[in-house]
Design a protein around this motif. Structure first.
Motif, PDB file in Angstrom:
ATOM      1  N   THR A   1      39.035  45.158  52.469  1.00  0.00           N
ATOM      2  CA  THR A   1      38.152  43.997  52.495  1.00  0.00           C
ATOM      3  C   THR A   1      38.685  43.198  51.210  1.00  0.00           C
ATOM      4  O   THR A   1      39.222  43.775  50.289  1.00  0.00           O
ATOM      5  CB  THR A   1      36.720  44.466  52.261  1.00  0.00           C
ATOM      6  N   ALA A   2      38.139  42.114  50.993  1.00  0.00           N
ATOM      7  CA  ALA A   2      38.634  41.200  49.962  1.00  0.00           C
ATOM      8  C   ALA A   2      37.980  41.880  48.484  1.00  0.00           C
ATOM      9  O   ALA A   2      38.494  42.206  47.684  1.00  0.00           O
ATOM     10  CB  ALA A   2      38.020  39.990  50.017  1.00  0.00           C
TER      11      ALA A   2
ATOM     12  N   TYR B   1      42.603  45.382  41.859  1.00  0.00           N
ATOM     13  CA  TYR B   1      43.001  44.609  40.966  1.00  0.00           C
ATOM     14  C   TYR B   1      42.454  44.713  39.682  1.00  0.00           C
ATOM     15  O   TYR B   1      43.061  44.477  38.603  1.00  0.00           O
ATOM     16  CB  TYR B   1      42.936  43.193  41.392  1.00  0.00           C
ATOM     17  N   SER B   2      41.348  44.608  39.749  1.00  0.00           N
ATOM     18  CA  SER B   2      40.493  44.614  38.449  1.00  0.00           C
ATOM     19  C   SER B   2      40.448  46.025  37.827  1.00  0.00           C
ATOM     20  O   SER B   2      40.774  46.036  36.505  1.00  0.00           O
ATOM     21  CB  SER B   2      38.753  44.564  38.775  1.00  0.00           C
ATOM     22  N   GLY B   3      40.528  47.325  38.382  1.00  0.00           N
ATOM     23  CA  GLY B   3      41.061  48.656  37.873  1.00  0.00           C
ATOM     24  C   GLY B   3      42.309  48.633  37.500  1.00  0.00           C
ATOM     25  O   GLY B   3      42.486  49.178  36.326  1.00  0.00           O
ATOM     26  N   MET B   4      43.443  47.758  37.991  1.00  0.00           N
ATOM     27  CA  MET B   4      44.614  47.639  37.526  1.00  0.00           C
ATOM     28  C   MET B   4      44.636  46.924  36.264  1.00  0.00           C
ATOM     29  O   MET B   4      45.449  47.670  35.118  1.00  0.00           O
ATOM     30  CB  MET B   4      45.711  46.947  38.341  1.00  0.00           C
ATOM     31  N   ILE B   5      43.982  45.875  35.974  1.00  0.00           N
ATOM     32  CA  ILE B   5      44.074  45.165  34.787  1.00  0.00           C
ATOM     33  C   ILE B   5      43.077  46.189  33.757  1.00  0.00           C
ATOM     34  O   ILE B   5      43.774  46.155  32.778  1.00  0.00           O
ATOM     35  CB  ILE B   5      43.147  43.795  35.066  1.00  0.00           C
ATOM     36  N   GLY B   6      42.279  46.744  34.226  1.00  0.00           N
ATOM     37  CA  GLY B   6      41.598  47.810  33.308  1.00  0.00           C
ATOM     38  C   GLY B   6      42.505  48.719  32.659  1.00  0.00           C
ATOM     39  O   GLY B   6      42.266  49.376  31.651  1.00  0.00           O
ATOM     40  N   ARG B   7      43.443  49.242  33.517  1.00  0.00           N
ATOM     41  CA  ARG B   7      44.642  50.295  33.213  1.00  0.00           C
ATOM     42  C   ARG B   7      45.591  49.610  32.376  1.00  0.00           C
ATOM     43  O   ARG B   7      46.579  50.343  32.329  1.00  0.00           O
ATOM     44  CB  ARG B   7      44.901  51.023  34.362  1.00  0.00           C
TER      45      ARG B   7
ATOM     46  N   GLY C   1      41.875  40.527  61.998  1.00  0.00           N
ATOM     47  CA  GLY C   1      41.430  38.994  62.525  1.00  0.00           C
ATOM     48  C   GLY C   1      41.849  38.238  61.315  1.00  0.00           C
ATOM     49  O   GLY C   1      41.721  36.915  61.488  1.00  0.00           O
ATOM     50  N   HIS C   2      41.528  38.650  60.116  1.00  0.00           N
ATOM     51  CA  HIS C   2      41.672  37.946  59.226  1.00  0.00           C
ATOM     52  C   HIS C   2      42.307  38.629  57.886  1.00  0.00           C
ATOM     53  O   HIS C   2      42.319  39.844  57.693  1.00  0.00           O
ATOM     54  CB  HIS C   2      40.340  37.544  58.457  1.00  0.00           C
ATOM     55  N   ASN C   3      43.160  38.000  57.118  1.00  0.00           N
ATOM     56  CA  ASN C   3      43.795  38.408  56.113  1.00  0.00           C
ATOM     57  C   ASN C   3      42.953  38.677  54.678  1.00  0.00           C
ATOM     58  O   ASN C   3      42.680  37.331  53.967  1.00  0.00           O
ATOM     59  CB  ASN C   3      45.062  38.008  55.644  1.00  0.00           C
ATOM     60  N   PRO C   4      42.264  39.681  54.326  1.00  0.00           N
ATOM     61  CA  PRO C   4      41.309  39.782  53.392  1.00  0.00           C
ATOM     62  C   PRO C   4      41.844  39.517  51.982  1.00  0.00           C
ATOM     63  O   PRO C   4      41.388  39.185  50.869  1.00  0.00           O
ATOM     64  CB  PRO C   4      40.691  41.344  53.222  1.00  0.00           C
ATOM     65  N   ALA C   5      43.334  39.748  51.855  1.00  0.00           N
ATOM     66  CA  ALA C   5      43.807  39.359  50.701  1.00  0.00           C
ATOM     67  C   ALA C   5      44.018  37.960  50.338  1.00  0.00           C
ATOM     68  O   ALA C   5      44.144  37.458  49.019  1.00  0.00           O
ATOM     69  CB  ALA C   5      45.219  39.884  50.414  1.00  0.00           C
ATOM     70  N   ALA C   6      43.645  37.014  51.195  1.00  0.00           N
ATOM     71  CA  ALA C   6      43.739  35.626  51.103  1.00  0.00           C
ATOM     72  C   ALA C   6      42.495  35.173  50.049  1.00  0.00           C
ATOM     73  O   ALA C   6      42.354  33.969  49.757  1.00  0.00           O
ATOM     74  CB  ALA C   6      43.703  34.762  52.405  1.00  0.00           C
ATOM     75  N   ASP C   7      41.409  35.898  50.167  1.00  0.00           N
ATOM     76  CA  ASP C   7      40.030  35.721  49.697  1.00  0.00           C
ATOM     77  C   ASP C   7      40.000  36.339  48.148  1.00  0.00           C
ATOM     78  O   ASP C   7      38.978  36.525  47.634  1.00  0.00           O
ATOM     79  CB  ASP C   7      39.079  36.109  50.424  1.00  0.00           C
ATOM     80  N   VAL C   8      41.131  36.813  47.447  1.00  0.00           N
ATOM     81  CA  VAL C   8      41.026  37.497  46.386  1.00  0.00           C
ATOM     82  C   VAL C   8      41.418  36.590  44.964  1.00  0.00           C
ATOM     83  O   VAL C   8      42.281  35.841  45.207  1.00  0.00           O
ATOM     84  CB  VAL C   8      42.081  38.709  46.434  1.00  0.00           C
ATOM     85  N   ASP C   9      40.816  36.541  44.102  1.00  0.00           N
ATOM     86  CA  ASP C   9      41.099  36.020  42.742  1.00  0.00           C
ATOM     87  C   ASP C   9      42.037  36.916  41.914  1.00  0.00           C
ATOM     88  O   ASP C   9      42.010  37.914  41.812  1.00  0.00           O
ATOM     89  CB  ASP C   9      39.851  35.826  42.255  1.00  0.00           C
TER      90      ASP C   9
END
Length: 154
Positions: free
Chosen positions: A30-31, A38-44, A72-80
């Protein structure tokens, strides 16, 4: 997708995504889950640029899943995505520096190649892939028809 790009994408997938996101069933990607990753990666302390490159890999994979009707939908499209904090400034040589470089390469075994590179602005993967038909001696020019692929590590 070119060979080196594919290698880079596989490397990013193997190193950062395979063990976490790669183990999830598609229905659980999911998004929100991607955003947490991604937040975890920035935290690391991964750089925003690395996270953005990882997003490119994941986004492309999920786009393909949508095309294959597995999602049905690309959840990566909704990520900041994280903002790129650093910008690398590349400054061209001054005229005096370029002239000094040209003089310094005279007599060097790579001198002709280095002077050609400076005068044309070609990248190594471009000028090392040149073949005779690419050179136009009458017009004093060269055509880039392909690029060479440098092996990893050298």
């Amino acid at each position: 997708m070119r060979g080196r790009t594919h290698e880079d994408y596989v490397g990013l997938w193997e190193r950062y995504l395979k063990n976490d996101m790669g183990r999830l069933p598609l229905a659980k990607v999911t998004a929100m889950r991607i955003q947490e990753e991604y937040s975890g990666m920035i935290g690391r302390k991964l750089s925003p640029l690395t996270v953005r490159r990882l997003h490119t890999v994941l986004n492309q994979a999920l786009k393909q899943a949508v095309r294959w009707r597995l999602l049905g939908h690309n959840p990566a499209a909704d990520v900041d995505l994280p903002a790129n904090r650093t910008t690398k400034v590349i400054r061209a040589m001054t005229l005096e520096q370029a002239q000094a470089f040209l003089v310094a390469t005279l007599g060097h075994r790579w001198g002709a190649v280095l002077r050609f590179a400076l005068r044309t602005g070609m990248r190594p993967e471009e000028y090392f892939a040149l073949q005779w038909p690419d050179i136009d001696f009458a017009q004093a020019g060269a055509r880039i028809s392909k690029v060479g692929l440098r092996p990893r590590g050298g």
